[in-house]
Design a protein around this motif. Structure first.
Motif, PDB file in Angstrom:
ATOM      1  N   THR B  92      61.002  44.387  22.276  1.00 17.58           N
ATOM      2  CA  THR B  92      61.902  43.754  21.318  1.00 17.58           C
ATOM      3  C   THR B  92      63.323  43.810  21.837  1.00 17.58           C
ATOM      4  O   THR B  92      63.716  44.753  22.507  1.00 17.58           O
ATOM      5  N   ALA B  93      64.088  42.786  21.507  1.00 15.90           N
ATOM      6  CA  ALA B  93      65.517  42.812  21.826  1.00 15.90           C
ATOM      7  C   ALA B  93      66.227  42.244  20.628  1.00 15.90           C
ATOM      8  O   ALA B  93      65.613  41.719  19.720  1.00 15.90           O
ATOM      9  N   GLY B  94      67.513  42.385  20.609  1.00 14.11           N
ATOM     10  CA  GLY B  94      68.280  41.785  19.538  1.00 14.11           C
ATOM     11  C   GLY B  94      68.244  42.580  18.255  1.00 14.11           C
ATOM     12  O   GLY B  94      68.799  42.162  17.251  1.00 14.11           O
ATOM     13  N   LEU B  95      67.601  43.730  18.278  1.00 15.96           N
ATOM     14  CA  LEU B  95      67.647  44.562  17.088  1.00 15.96           C
ATOM     15  C   LEU B  95      69.082  45.049  16.889  1.00 15.96           C
ATOM     16  O   LEU B  95      69.687  45.573  17.806  1.00 15.96           O
ATOM     17  N   CYS B  96      69.623  44.863  15.711  1.00 13.91           N
ATOM     18  CA  CYS B  96      70.937  45.436  15.447  1.00 13.91           C
ATOM     19  C   CYS B  96      70.723  46.945  15.379  1.00 13.91           C
ATOM     20  O   CYS B  96      69.608  47.404  15.220  1.00 13.91           O
ATOM     21  N   HIS B  97      71.775  47.727  15.497  1.00 11.59           N
ATOM     22  CA  HIS B  97      71.564  49.172  15.629  1.00 11.59           C
ATOM     23  C   HIS B  97      71.269  49.857  14.306  1.00 11.59           C
ATOM     24  O   HIS B  97      71.249  51.069  14.205  1.00 11.59           O
TER      25      HIS B  97
END
Lengths: 260, 230
Positions: B92-97
């Protein structure tokens, strides 16, 4: 207590078994690692630093007191057993020198981390040409200052039975003083170097070729005599370096004899 | 099928670490598939394609990538089963923190790199603290002392995780990660499993395409910054 580590040979870049199939290094010994750039010197010490167990690209296995490192199931036990000064010339962490040394001492659960941090700084300033302040940011230190701090940190905070040094001669710090300061008695020292003086200072040297340990050589008596000449030359070069650094000129009549 | 979820900040080396790890899995003759969830664009599928394995890409586009991820887990699982995969790698990418993709029963790996700053372990919160495995990359470009301080910061945020160091360039350390993946328990379905950390509410006018600035354009779940006493 580490009495010895052994590197059980893996494979070179072409997948051919290494010529040196087992390299045992005893406590108190200095082993030099020599070879052309790209021959696999840094990889060899990275394997030791990671306590490789056949899982690295070289497929080497490291034994500690003849026991495979992989059998030390609690990897926290192995942590802190090897201290490394790598080829890095700069820090990337956004901290002051003082905070960084303090945090590093804490991460190793050492007593009196504040006092220790001060001692590291004093020692680093002895090795470094330019003074380092405790409030300096790590990232603005010059190559020489960074290197001096890394060596001082290894000597006092990462004080470990196995010391790995990758091209200590870089960055213009006093390499002989640094080597002595690392308190090398009864430690296992593995020294990657292109410097003939450091190579001959070692008891033995392993020659790297194409990613593999190609040959092992014990420093001969004759080589030790050559080393004495090199040390003399080194004092002359150091003398000239200091003269130039201080802005003095040098003429053909310069005499190093007073140094001998 | 082992359902492996890989997360981490941008450019931490997730794909590089997983490509090396998948190579070890393929050497053992295992059937592996990889799925990449991203926001707008990804080229990571090309790296996975070089391994000759089935690859899927999901782009969340106008949707919150975290919600998009959670809403598609069942379909991704079914896709892996259709390929008779033994190991499914979901990157996954683009997960906000604020979010963490970890799911109960699925091995969750967080990749974080040594260059990302001393406070990053604290900042990325649940993504790191809910992971089973933390992989620290780019150790070859920092000093040993920095590696040790950084690792300690990671362990402060997640004391239970196994922390591994992997070199994304040459794969050093990836065999250990492969062994951990193979030691994890396969799952027989994903429906009914639970996210380890709930996702934030996001139902305001901007969720539905509003672009104008100002309170009069805002509706729904709106939270304002508190500036304290002036």
């Amino acid at each position: 207590m580490i009495n010895s580590i052994s590197v059980v040979g893996g494979k070179d870049k072409n997948g051919i078994p290494e010529a040196v199939q087992c390299l045992e290094i005893m406590a108190g010994e200095i082993l030099a690692v020599v070879g052309t750039t790209g021959s696999g010197k840094s990889m060899l010490i990275a394997d030791i630093e990671q306590w490789a167990d056949g899982e690295t690209p070289s497929q080497r296995r490291i034994l500690i007191n003849q026991i495979p490192a992989g059998e030390f199931t609690e990897d926290r036990l192995l942590r802190g057993m090897a201290a490394e000064v790598s080829q890095n010339m700069n820090f990337v962490m956004d901290l002051t020198v003082k905070d960084f040394l303090y945090l590093h001492a804490c991460s190793r659960n050492l007593e009196q981390p504040e006092t220790l941090a001060e001692q590291v700084l004093i020692y680093a300033n002895r090795l470094s040409g330019e003074p380092i302040s405790s409030q300096d940011k790590l990232t603005v230190l010059s190559g020489g200052q960074s290197r001096a701090l890394m060596v001082a940190d290894v000597a006092l905070i990462s004080d470990a039975p196995v010391v790995l040094l990758d091209e200590l001669e870089n960055a213009g710090i006093d390499r002989l003083a640094a080597l002595k300061g690392l308190a090398l008695q009864n430690k296992i020292v593995v020294l990657v170097t292109h410097d003939p003086m450091l190579a001959l200072l070692a008891d033995r040297r392993v020659i790297m070729k194409n990613g593999g340990m190609f040959a092992l050589h014990t420093t001969t008596g004759e080589e030790k005599r050559v080393l004495q000449k090199l040390e003399k030359n080194n004092r002359q070069i150091s003398f000239l370096r200091d003269q130039l650094r201080q802005g003095l000129t040098i003429n053909e009549e310069w005499s190093p004899t007073t140094l001998e | 099928m082992r359902f492996i979820i890989v997360s981490g900040p941008p450019s931490a080396g997730k794909t590089a670490v997983m490509v090396h790890t998948i190579k070890h899995l393929l050497k053992d003759g295992l059937k592996v598939v990889a799925c990449k969830i991203d926001c707008l664009k990804t080229s990571d599928d090309e790296y996975y394609h070089t391994l000759g394995i089935p690859v899927a890409v999901g782009l969340s586009e106008y949707l919150c990538p975290d919600h998009f991820f959670a809403a598609n887990l069942e379909e991704i699982y079914a896709w892996g089963i259709n390929h008779e995969a033994e190991v499914l790698i979901l990157e996954t990418a683009g997960l906000c923190h604020r979010c963490a993709p970890a799911v109960q029963g699925c091995l969750s790996i967080c990749v974080i790199d040594n260059l990302s700053g001393i406070d990053t372990p604290q900042k990325i919160g649940p993504m790191l603290s809910t992971a089973d495995i933390v992989v620290i990359s780019k150790g070859d470009i920092v000093s040993q002392a920095e590696r040790e301080v950084f690792r300690q910061r990671v362990e402060m945020v997640n004391p239970d995780a196994a922390v591994l160091t992997v070199n994304g360039l040459n794969g050093q350390g990836s065999l250990k990660l492969k062994k951990i993946i193979m030691d994890s328990t396969p799952i027989s379905e994903i429906e009914g499993k639970e996210l380890r950390c709930s996702m934030p509410a996001a139902i305001c006018s901007y969720c539905t395409g509003e672009t104008m600035i100002g309170s009069k354009y805002q509706m729904g779940n709106v939270k304002k910054v508190s500036f304290g006493k002036v």
